[in-house]
Design a protein around this motif. Structure first.
Motif, PDB file in Angstrom:
ATOM      1  N   ASN A  52      50.199  35.547  35.867  1.00 58.83           N
ATOM      2  CA  ASN A  52      49.094  34.620  35.749  1.00 58.83           C
ATOM      3  C   ASN A  52      47.861  35.194  36.607  1.00 58.83           C
ATOM      4  O   ASN A  52      46.340  35.003  36.322  1.00 58.83           O
ATOM      5  N   ARG A  55      47.239  37.954  34.324  1.00 61.32           N
ATOM      6  CA  ARG A  55      46.988  37.468  33.071  1.00 61.32           C
ATOM      7  C   ARG A  55      45.002  37.458  32.995  1.00 61.32           C
ATOM      8  O   ARG A  55      44.309  37.762  32.579  1.00 61.32           O
ATOM      9  N   ILE A  56      44.239  36.554  34.375  1.00 61.50           N
ATOM     10  CA  ILE A  56      42.914  36.791  34.459  1.00 61.50           C
ATOM     11  C   ILE A  56      42.720  37.868  34.859  1.00 61.50           C
ATOM     12  O   ILE A  56      41.058  38.345  34.260  1.00 61.50           O
ATOM     13  N   ARG A  58      43.379  41.188  33.123  1.00 57.17           N
ATOM     14  CA  ARG A  58      43.040  41.818  32.537  1.00 57.17           C
ATOM     15  C   ARG A  58      42.962  41.446  31.297  1.00 57.17           C
ATOM     16  O   ARG A  58      41.561  42.138  30.592  1.00 57.17           O
ATOM     17  N   GLU A  59      42.672  39.801  30.838  1.00 55.07           N
ATOM     18  CA  GLU A  59      41.485  39.002  30.401  1.00 55.07           C
ATOM     19  C   GLU A  59      39.814  39.720  30.655  1.00 55.07           C
ATOM     20  O   GLU A  59      39.480  40.132  29.833  1.00 55.07           O
ATOM     21  N   GLU A  60      39.484  40.404  31.787  1.00 59.02           N
ATOM     22  CA  GLU A  60      38.188  40.083  32.499  1.00 59.02           C
ATOM     23  C   GLU A  60      38.293  41.514  32.129  1.00 59.02           C
ATOM     24  O   GLU A  60      37.168  42.551  31.964  1.00 59.02           O
ATOM     25  N   ASN A  62      39.397  43.789  29.774  1.00 55.84           N
ATOM     26  CA  ASN A  62      39.626  44.117  28.571  1.00 55.84           C
ATOM     27  C   ASN A  62      38.386  43.813  28.114  1.00 55.84           C
ATOM     28  O   ASN A  62      38.114  44.884  26.962  1.00 55.84           O
ATOM     29  N   LYS A  63      37.902  42.098  28.495  1.00 58.15           N
ATOM     30  CA  LYS A  63      36.341  42.009  27.938  1.00 58.15           C
ATOM     31  C   LYS A  63      35.132  44.120  27.859  1.00 58.15           C
ATOM     32  O   LYS A  63      34.220  43.994  27.801  1.00 58.15           O
ATOM     33  N   ARG A 188      37.865  32.363  38.929  1.00 59.39           N
ATOM     34  CA  ARG A 188      39.038  31.890  38.491  1.00 59.39           C
ATOM     35  C   ARG A 188      39.791  31.749  39.235  1.00 59.39           C
ATOM     36  O   ARG A 188      41.064  31.064  38.987  1.00 59.39           O
ATOM     37  N   GLU A 320      44.051  27.678  37.900  1.00 58.59           N
ATOM     38  CA  GLU A 320      44.748  29.257  37.007  1.00 58.59           C
ATOM     39  C   GLU A 320      45.521  30.217  37.404  1.00 58.59           C
ATOM     40  O   GLU A 320      46.259  31.001  37.214  1.00 58.59           O
TER      41      GLU A 320
END
Length: 408
Positions: A52, A55-56, A58-60, A62-63, A188, A320
């Motif tokens: 988790n 994931r947080i 990675r998401e930020e 990748n943006k 987050r 999260e």
């Protein structure tokens, strides 16, 4: 996940050698297993927390247009020797191993040299830049004393990001974008209000670098902050000259302990120059690539979050980060049957305690494991057509109608 189908067992007492709160509760609750000092296994619950956090992050990232890779932990000494960092006198935390065929390899403590060396095969023109590459990688550091649970280990998981640019201006622009992304990541994770960008020494290549420090009683760093926490400094840079340089001389500063959870650094030519990472610019001239590096301690973050939010009963995970959202308990024949109905289709959200043990033991384990919400469906609650929903963070309990429960 059904509790009866996992090999996880909770412990009433922590091992005697696990004195840090994060290590004690994570061990007792079945998230980690200690192999030796500074080396831990991540069990199913712990691995879900790690994933988790990844994931947080990675998401930020990748943006921002960053690309993920996976590099080797075994290290060819050659690029490290070119920067002078394979020497034990220069870097004293190496784990090294001898090849059966002869020669020495290292186990990576970080990846500046190998990523710079690798990208010589992929960067040749200004058209190839900028480039942002990151990974989640196990690092090895031969710390003299591993302590504080998973806050400081000899083997740990790190996110390391490296950026490559044609100019210092472009490096500065991306650096600022990463600063903002880190703020979103820590928010987050639930620690945004207590995590501060901190001025630290930049060594010989920059006036300052920046760390991200989370205020924590067991933190190993000392930081100083002004009244509104707009300026936070590591102890190593806290002096009148620095305060004057930052325009805050004369302000009152408080001292506290903190745990470093991330850092960002403008490397400029520190590694690209000795490793000869070059590109051809628009005028057909050869130039040296500008670099930046940006780290986050993934396993350390797990320890920081565990340490920060735990209470006397056990862990308290932000939503999260938690391995599951709900801890489900069925009591009585009808309660168990209704709990089974709720569980089906929600296996990835629910840890269903279907063990044949007393309700009190289940409630104690629910508090220890620390999922955000506990759902209790019993013959008693069903008499009112409802279930009990308990918030782990606040401890507040409410009755929720089954029709609304099934909408969760």
């Amino acid at each position: 996940m059904r509790f009866s189908k996992t090999f996880i067992k909770t412990l009433r007492e922590a091992p005697k050698d696990e004195t840090a709160k994060n290590g004690a509760f994570l061990t007792r609750a079945g998230y980690i297993h200690k192999e030796m000092a500074g080396v831990y296994d991540y069990l199913p619950l712990g691995l879900r927390v790690i994933e988790n956090i990844k994931r947080i992050i990675r998401e930020e990232l990748n943006k921002l247009g960053c690309e993920e890779v996976q590099m080797s932990a075994l290290q060819n000494p050659e690029p490290w020797e070119m920067t002078g960092r394979f020497s034990d006198q220069e870097v004293d935390i190496w784990f090294k191993t001898e090849l059966a065929s002869g020669g020495v390899l290292g186990l990576a403590p970080t990846h500046e040299e190998p990523i710079t060396s690798m990208l010589k095969s992929y960067i040749s023109s200004y058209r190839d830049l900028p480039l942002y590459v990151y990974q989640f990688q196990t690092k090895f550091r031969n710390e003299l004393r591993a302590k504080s649970g998973i806050l400081r280990g000899r083997e740990f998981l790190m996110k390391d990001l490296y950026s490559f640019h044609t100019s210092e201006e472009d490096l500065d622009k991306f650096y600022a974008e990463v600063e903002q992304a880190y703020g979103r990541i820590f928010a987050r994770l639930g620690i945004g209000d207590d995590t501060f960008e901190t001025f630290a020494s930049g060594g010989i290549f920059a006036r300052y670098s920046h760390e991200f420090q989370t205020i924590l009683p067991v933190g190993e760093d000392t930081v100083y902050y002004n009244a509104d926490k707009s300026t936070v400094l590591n102890k190593e840079v806290f002096n009148d000259e620095v305060l004057s340089d930052l325009g805050v001389k004369g302000q009152k500063f408080e001292e506290t302990t903190a745990a470093e959870v991330g850092n960002i650094f403008k490397l400029k030519f520190k590694y690209s120059e000795p490793l000869e990472l070059k590109y051809i610019d628009e005028k057909n001239k050869q130039q040296t690539v500008y670099m930046g590096c940006y780290g986050i301690g993934v396993s350390r973050l797990m320890g920081v979050v565990a340490e920060k939010f735990a209470d006397e009963k056990g862990l308290v995970w932000p939503e999260e980060v938690a391995p599951y959202k709900y801890y489900l308990v069925g009591i009585g024949e009808n309660g168990v049957a209704e709990a089974e109905k709720f569980y089906r289709g929600r296996e990835d959200q629910v840890l269903f305690d279907n063990r044949n043990v007393r309700p009190g033991e289940k409630f104690a384990d629910a508090d220890l494991i620390g999922l955000p919400y506990r759902i209790i469906i019993s013959d008693k609650t069903l008499a009112n057509g409802a279930a009990e929903l308990v918030d782990r963070f606040s401890g507040e309990s409410q009755m929720i109608e089954l029709a609304n429960l099934n909408k969760l």
